[in-house]
Design a protein around this motif. Structure first.
Motif, PDB file in Angstrom:
ATOM      1  N   ILE A  14       0.876  -1.174   0.000  1.00  0.00           N
ATOM      2  CA  ILE A  14       0.000   0.000   0.000  1.00  0.00           C
ATOM      3  C   ILE A  14       0.908   1.217   0.000  1.00  0.00           C
ATOM      4  CG2 ILE A  14      -1.799   1.218   1.261  1.00  0.00           C
ATOM      5  CD1 ILE A  14      -2.260  -1.786   2.503  1.00  0.00           C
ATOM      6  N   ALA A  15       0.614   2.182  -0.884  1.00  0.00           N
ATOM      7  CA  ALA A  15       1.584   3.246  -1.123  1.00  0.00           C
ATOM      8  C   ALA A  15       0.923   4.545  -1.564  1.00  0.00           C
ATOM      9  CB  ALA A  15       2.574   2.787  -2.201  1.00  0.00           C
ATOM     10  N   LEU A  16       1.722   5.587  -1.565  1.00  0.00           N
ATOM     11  CA  LEU A  16       1.421   6.854  -2.229  1.00  0.00           C
ATOM     12  C   LEU A  16       2.357   6.968  -3.419  1.00  0.00           C
ATOM     13  CD1 LEU A  16       1.284   9.215   0.901  1.00  0.00           C
ATOM     14  CD2 LEU A  16      -0.638   8.080  -0.233  1.00  0.00           C
ATOM     15  N   ALA A  17       1.939   7.706  -4.445  1.00  0.00           N
ATOM     16  CA  ALA A  17       2.782   7.870  -5.632  1.00  0.00           C
ATOM     17  C   ALA A  17       2.951   9.347  -5.944  1.00  0.00           C
ATOM     18  CB  ALA A  17       2.156   7.155  -6.826  1.00  0.00           C
ATOM     19  N   PRO A  18       4.176   9.801  -6.182  1.00  0.00           N
ATOM     20  CA  PRO A  18       4.375  11.195  -6.591  1.00  0.00           C
ATOM     21  C   PRO A  18       3.747  11.432  -7.955  1.00  0.00           C
ATOM     22  CG  PRO A  18       6.455  10.163  -5.942  1.00  0.00           C
ATOM     23  CD  PRO A  18       5.444   9.073  -6.075  1.00  0.00           C
ATOM     24  N   PRO A  19       3.321  12.665  -8.228  1.00  0.00           N
ATOM     25  CA  PRO A  19       2.811  12.980  -9.564  1.00  0.00           C
ATOM     26  C   PRO A  19       3.951  12.984 -10.580  1.00  0.00           C
ATOM     27  CG  PRO A  19       2.961  14.977  -8.251  1.00  0.00           C
ATOM     28  CD  PRO A  19       3.295  13.826  -7.330  1.00  0.00           C
ATOM     29  N   MET A  45      10.808   4.823 -13.671  1.00  0.00           N
ATOM     30  CA  MET A  45      10.261   6.031 -13.055  1.00  0.00           C
ATOM     31  C   MET A  45       8.775   5.878 -12.741  1.00  0.00           C
ATOM     32  SD  MET A  45      10.454   9.970 -14.438  1.00  0.00           S
ATOM     33  CE  MET A  45       9.139   9.814 -15.641  1.00  0.00           C
ATOM     34  N   GLU A  46       8.035   5.207 -13.626  1.00  0.00           N
ATOM     35  CA  GLU A  46       6.596   5.054 -13.407  1.00  0.00           C
ATOM     36  C   GLU A  46       6.288   4.155 -12.207  1.00  0.00           C
ATOM     37  OE1 GLU A  46       7.471   2.658 -17.270  1.00  0.00           O
ATOM     38  OE2 GLU A  46       8.315   4.380 -16.197  1.00  0.00           O
ATOM     39  N   ASP A  47       7.292   3.427 -11.700  1.00  0.00           N
ATOM     40  CA  ASP A  47       7.091   2.554 -10.542  1.00  0.00           C
ATOM     41  C   ASP A  47       7.509   3.198  -9.222  1.00  0.00           C
ATOM     42  OD1 ASP A  47       6.059   0.487 -12.070  1.00  0.00           O
ATOM     43  OD2 ASP A  47       7.997  -0.482 -12.351  1.00  0.00           O
ATOM     44  N   TRP A  48       8.024   4.419  -9.241  1.00  0.00           N
ATOM     45  CA  TRP A  48       8.445   5.067  -7.996  1.00  0.00           C
ATOM     46  C   TRP A  48       7.239   5.273  -7.093  1.00  0.00           C
ATOM     47  CZ3 TRP A  48      11.939   9.523 -10.257  1.00  0.00           C
ATOM     48  CH2 TRP A  48      13.139   8.961 -10.736  1.00  0.00           C
ATOM     49  N   HIS A 181       7.863  -5.182 -12.096  1.00  0.00           N
ATOM     50  CA  HIS A 181       6.842  -4.251 -12.570  1.00  0.00           C
ATOM     51  C   HIS A 181       5.716  -4.200 -11.553  1.00  0.00           C
ATOM     52  CE1 HIS A 181       8.765  -3.668 -16.403  1.00  0.00           C
ATOM     53  NE2 HIS A 181       8.776  -4.962 -16.638  1.00  0.00           N
ATOM     54  N   TYR A 182       5.127  -3.026 -11.405  1.00  0.00           N
ATOM     55  CA  TYR A 182       4.032  -2.830 -10.471  1.00  0.00           C
ATOM     56  C   TYR A 182       2.767  -2.466 -11.234  1.00  0.00           C
ATOM     57  CZ  TYR A 182       7.994  -2.377  -7.291  1.00  0.00           C
ATOM     58  OH  TYR A 182       9.150  -2.604  -6.589  1.00  0.00           O
ATOM     59  N   ARG A 183       1.619  -2.798 -10.638  1.00  0.00           N
ATOM     60  CA  ARG A 183       0.340  -2.394 -11.226  1.00  0.00           C
ATOM     61  C   ARG A 183      -0.618  -2.030 -10.101  1.00  0.00           C
ATOM     62  NH1 ARG A 183      -3.379  -6.319 -10.357  1.00  0.00           N
ATOM     63  NH2 ARG A 183      -2.560  -8.359  -9.761  1.00  0.00           N
ATOM     64  N   ASP A 184      -1.393  -0.992 -10.320  1.00  0.00           N
ATOM     65  CA  ASP A 184      -2.420  -0.630  -9.357  1.00  0.00           C
ATOM     66  C   ASP A 184      -3.510  -1.692  -9.363  1.00  0.00           C
ATOM     67  OD1 ASP A 184      -1.441   1.656  -8.236  1.00  0.00           O
ATOM     68  OD2 ASP A 184      -2.984   2.996  -9.021  1.00  0.00           O
ATOM     69  N   ILE A 185      -3.805  -2.250  -8.214  1.00  0.00           N
ATOM     70  CA  ILE A 185      -4.979  -3.110  -8.075  1.00  0.00           C
ATOM     71  C   ILE A 185      -6.206  -2.218  -7.913  1.00  0.00           C
ATOM     72  CG2 ILE A 185      -6.100  -4.833  -6.611  1.00  0.00           C
ATOM     73  CD1 ILE A 185      -3.230  -5.833  -5.922  1.00  0.00           C
TER      74      ILE A 185
END
Length: 198
Positions: A14-19, A45-48, A181-185
Protein backbone atom coordinates in the motif's frame (compact mmCIF):
# COMPACT_ATOMS: atom_id res chain seq x y z
CA UNK A 1 0.88 -37.96 -7.62
CA UNK A 2 -0.78 -35.10 -5.73
CA UNK A 3 -2.89 -33.09 -8.17
CA UNK A 4 -3.84 -30.31 -5.77
CA UNK A 5 -2.82 -26.86 -6.93
CA UNK A 6 -1.39 -24.25 -4.60
CA UNK A 7 -3.67 -21.28 -3.85
CA UNK A 8 -2.97 -18.25 -6.00
CA UNK A 9 -0.92 -15.56 -4.30
CA UNK A 10 -0.16 -11.93 -5.04
CA UNK A 11 2.70 -9.73 -3.81
CA UNK A 12 1.14 -6.50 -2.56
CA UNK A 13 1.86 -3.23 -0.82
CA UNK A 14 0.00 0.00 0.00
CA UNK A 15 1.58 3.25 -1.12
CA UNK A 16 1.42 6.85 -2.23
CA UNK A 17 2.78 7.87 -5.63
CA UNK A 18 4.38 11.20 -6.59
CA UNK A 19 2.81 12.98 -9.56
CA UNK A 20 4.59 12.84 -12.92
CA UNK A 21 6.06 16.35 -12.64
CA UNK A 22 7.72 15.50 -9.30
CA UNK A 23 9.16 12.26 -10.70
CA UNK A 24 10.41 14.05 -13.81
CA UNK A 25 12.12 16.67 -11.65
CA UNK A 26 14.04 13.95 -9.80
CA UNK A 27 14.69 11.99 -13.01
CA UNK A 28 16.46 15.03 -14.51
CA UNK A 29 18.69 15.14 -11.44
CA UNK A 30 19.50 11.45 -11.79
CA UNK A 31 20.12 11.38 -15.54
CA UNK A 32 23.92 11.99 -15.34
CA UNK A 33 24.30 9.16 -12.78
CA UNK A 34 22.27 6.80 -14.95
CA UNK A 35 24.73 7.50 -17.75
CA UNK A 36 27.83 6.94 -15.62
CA UNK A 37 26.41 3.96 -13.67
CA UNK A 38 24.51 1.85 -16.23
CA UNK A 39 25.36 -1.31 -14.27
CA UNK A 40 23.00 -0.24 -11.47
CA UNK A 41 19.53 -1.82 -11.62
CA UNK A 42 17.46 1.34 -12.06
CA UNK A 43 13.77 1.21 -11.15
CA UNK A 44 11.37 2.47 -13.80
CA UNK A 45 10.26 6.03 -13.06
CA UNK A 46 6.60 5.05 -13.41
CA UNK A 47 7.09 2.55 -10.54
CA UNK A 48 8.44 5.07 -8.00
CA UNK A 49 6.28 5.07 -4.87
CA UNK A 50 6.30 5.73 -1.12
CA UNK A 51 5.45 2.47 0.65
CA UNK A 52 3.15 2.79 3.66
CA UNK A 53 2.80 -0.96 4.32
CA UNK A 54 4.60 -3.80 2.53
CA UNK A 55 2.46 -6.93 2.84
CA UNK A 56 4.59 -9.27 0.75
CA UNK A 57 3.17 -12.45 -0.75
CA UNK A 58 -0.50 -12.87 0.22
CA UNK A 59 -3.30 -15.24 -0.79
CA UNK A 60 -5.29 -13.70 -3.62
CA UNK A 61 -8.45 -13.87 -1.51
CA UNK A 62 -6.93 -11.40 0.99
CA UNK A 63 -7.06 -8.58 -1.56
CA UNK A 64 -10.88 -8.10 -1.58
CA UNK A 65 -10.79 -7.94 2.24
CA UNK A 66 -8.53 -4.88 2.07
CA UNK A 67 -10.66 -2.80 -0.28
CA UNK A 68 -13.39 -1.57 2.15
CA UNK A 69 -11.07 -0.49 5.00
CA UNK A 70 -8.60 1.19 2.62
CA UNK A 71 -11.43 3.09 0.92
CA UNK A 72 -12.62 4.26 4.35
CA UNK A 73 -9.14 5.32 5.44
CA UNK A 74 -8.60 7.27 2.21
CA UNK A 75 -11.92 9.04 2.69
CA UNK A 76 -10.99 10.01 6.26
CA UNK A 77 -7.53 11.46 5.45
CA UNK A 78 -6.88 14.73 3.65
CA UNK A 79 -4.28 15.00 0.85
CA UNK A 80 -0.72 15.43 2.15
CA UNK A 81 1.79 18.04 1.03
CA UNK A 82 5.03 16.18 0.28
CA UNK A 83 8.32 16.82 -1.51
CA UNK A 84 11.22 14.65 -2.64
CA UNK A 85 14.37 15.69 -0.85
CA UNK A 86 17.87 14.39 -0.26
CA UNK A 87 19.25 10.91 -0.81
CA UNK A 88 20.86 7.96 0.87
CA UNK A 89 21.40 4.22 0.74
CA UNK A 90 20.26 1.12 2.58
CA UNK A 91 23.07 -1.37 3.25
CA UNK A 92 25.29 0.56 0.84
CA UNK A 93 23.48 -1.01 -2.13
CA UNK A 94 19.94 0.41 -2.33
CA UNK A 95 19.75 4.01 -3.55
CA UNK A 96 16.83 6.12 -2.36
CA UNK A 97 15.45 9.65 -2.37
CA UNK A 98 13.99 11.00 0.84
CA UNK A 99 10.57 12.52 1.47
CA UNK A 100 9.80 15.80 3.24
CA UNK A 101 6.63 17.73 4.05
CA UNK A 102 3.62 16.60 6.12
CA UNK A 103 5.52 13.73 7.71
CA UNK A 104 3.45 13.60 10.92
CA UNK A 105 0.30 13.16 8.85
CA UNK A 106 2.10 10.60 6.68
CA UNK A 107 2.98 8.53 9.75
CA UNK A 108 -0.63 8.71 10.99
CA UNK A 109 -1.90 7.55 7.58
CA UNK A 110 0.58 4.67 7.53
CA UNK A 111 -0.37 3.64 11.08
CA UNK A 112 -4.08 3.64 10.18
CA UNK A 113 -3.37 1.56 7.06
CA UNK A 114 -1.34 -0.99 9.01
CA UNK A 115 -3.96 -1.27 11.75
CA UNK A 116 -6.70 -1.85 9.17
CA UNK A 117 -4.63 -4.54 7.45
CA UNK A 118 -4.00 -6.35 10.75
CA UNK A 119 -7.68 -6.05 11.71
CA UNK A 120 -8.50 -7.98 8.52
CA UNK A 121 -6.26 -10.81 9.65
CA UNK A 122 -3.52 -10.16 7.09
CA UNK A 123 -0.11 -11.06 8.51
CA UNK A 124 2.92 -9.04 7.41
CA UNK A 125 6.24 -7.78 8.77
CA UNK A 126 5.43 -4.42 10.37
CA UNK A 127 8.71 -2.56 9.91
CA UNK A 128 9.14 1.05 11.08
CA UNK A 129 8.12 3.56 8.41
CA UNK A 130 11.04 5.26 6.65
CA UNK A 131 9.46 7.40 3.88
CA UNK A 132 11.50 7.14 0.69
CA UNK A 133 11.50 6.27 -3.00
CA UNK A 134 13.71 3.32 -3.99
CA UNK A 135 15.53 4.38 -7.16
CA UNK A 136 18.12 1.68 -7.92
CA UNK A 137 20.07 -1.26 -6.57
CA UNK A 138 23.75 -1.99 -6.94
CA UNK A 139 24.78 -5.49 -7.92
CA UNK A 140 26.06 -7.78 -5.19
CA UNK A 141 29.63 -6.95 -4.25
CA UNK A 142 29.32 -3.35 -5.47
CA UNK A 143 29.52 -1.26 -2.29
CA UNK A 144 30.52 2.07 -3.81
CA UNK A 145 28.18 2.99 -6.69
CA UNK A 146 25.00 3.67 -4.69
CA UNK A 147 26.92 5.77 -2.18
CA UNK A 148 28.64 7.80 -4.91
CA UNK A 149 25.31 8.55 -6.57
CA UNK A 150 23.66 9.44 -3.25
CA UNK A 151 26.42 11.93 -2.50
CA UNK A 152 25.92 13.50 -5.91
CA UNK A 153 22.31 14.53 -5.29
CA UNK A 154 22.26 14.78 -1.49
CA UNK A 155 21.27 18.45 -1.80
CA UNK A 156 18.30 17.76 -4.07
CA UNK A 157 15.12 19.55 -2.97
CA UNK A 158 12.08 19.01 -5.17
CA UNK A 159 8.98 21.17 -5.30
CA UNK A 160 6.10 20.38 -2.94
CA UNK A 161 3.15 18.42 -4.34
CA UNK A 162 -0.12 17.01 -3.00
CA UNK A 163 -0.37 13.25 -2.42
CA UNK A 164 -4.02 12.72 -3.33
CA UNK A 165 -4.53 8.97 -3.77
CA UNK A 166 -3.96 5.83 -1.72
CA UNK A 167 -2.81 2.89 -3.88
CA UNK A 168 -3.10 -0.85 -3.38
CA UNK A 169 -0.33 -2.18 -5.62
CA UNK A 170 0.60 -5.63 -6.91
CA UNK A 171 4.02 -6.65 -8.20
CA UNK A 172 5.61 -9.52 -10.07
CA UNK A 173 8.67 -9.55 -7.79
CA UNK A 174 9.93 -13.04 -7.06
CA UNK A 175 7.99 -14.57 -9.97
CA UNK A 176 10.66 -14.20 -12.63
CA UNK A 177 14.21 -13.08 -13.13
CA UNK A 178 13.12 -10.16 -15.27
CA UNK A 179 12.61 -6.57 -14.15
CA UNK A 180 10.08 -5.86 -11.39
CA UNK A 181 6.84 -4.25 -12.57
CA UNK A 182 4.03 -2.83 -10.47
CA UNK A 183 0.34 -2.39 -11.23
CA UNK A 184 -2.42 -0.63 -9.36
CA UNK A 185 -4.98 -3.11 -8.07
CA UNK A 186 -7.09 -0.18 -6.93
CA UNK A 187 -6.63 3.44 -5.81
CA UNK A 188 -8.78 5.77 -3.71
CA UNK A 189 -8.86 9.57 -3.54
CA UNK A 190 -7.84 11.00 -0.18
CA UNK A 191 -10.37 13.20 1.59
CA UNK A 192 -13.21 12.05 -0.62
CA UNK A 193 -15.55 11.07 2.21
CA UNK A 194 -18.88 12.66 2.98
CA UNK A 195 -18.43 12.33 6.72
CA UNK A 196 -19.03 15.37 8.88
CA UNK A 197 -17.25 16.02 12.15
CA UNK A 198 -19.40 15.30 15.19
Amino acid sequence: MNDQTQPATVRVFIALAPPDHAKEELARELRPAQGTHPHMRWNRMEDWHITLAFLGEQPAEAVPLLRPPLAEIAADHQPLGLALRGSGTFDGRVLWSGVDGDLDELHVLAADVRTAVKDRGVVFEDRPLCPHLTLARARRGDRSSAGEIAEGFAGFAGRRWPAERLHLVGSNAGRSRGPIHYRDIEAWALGNGNRTAS
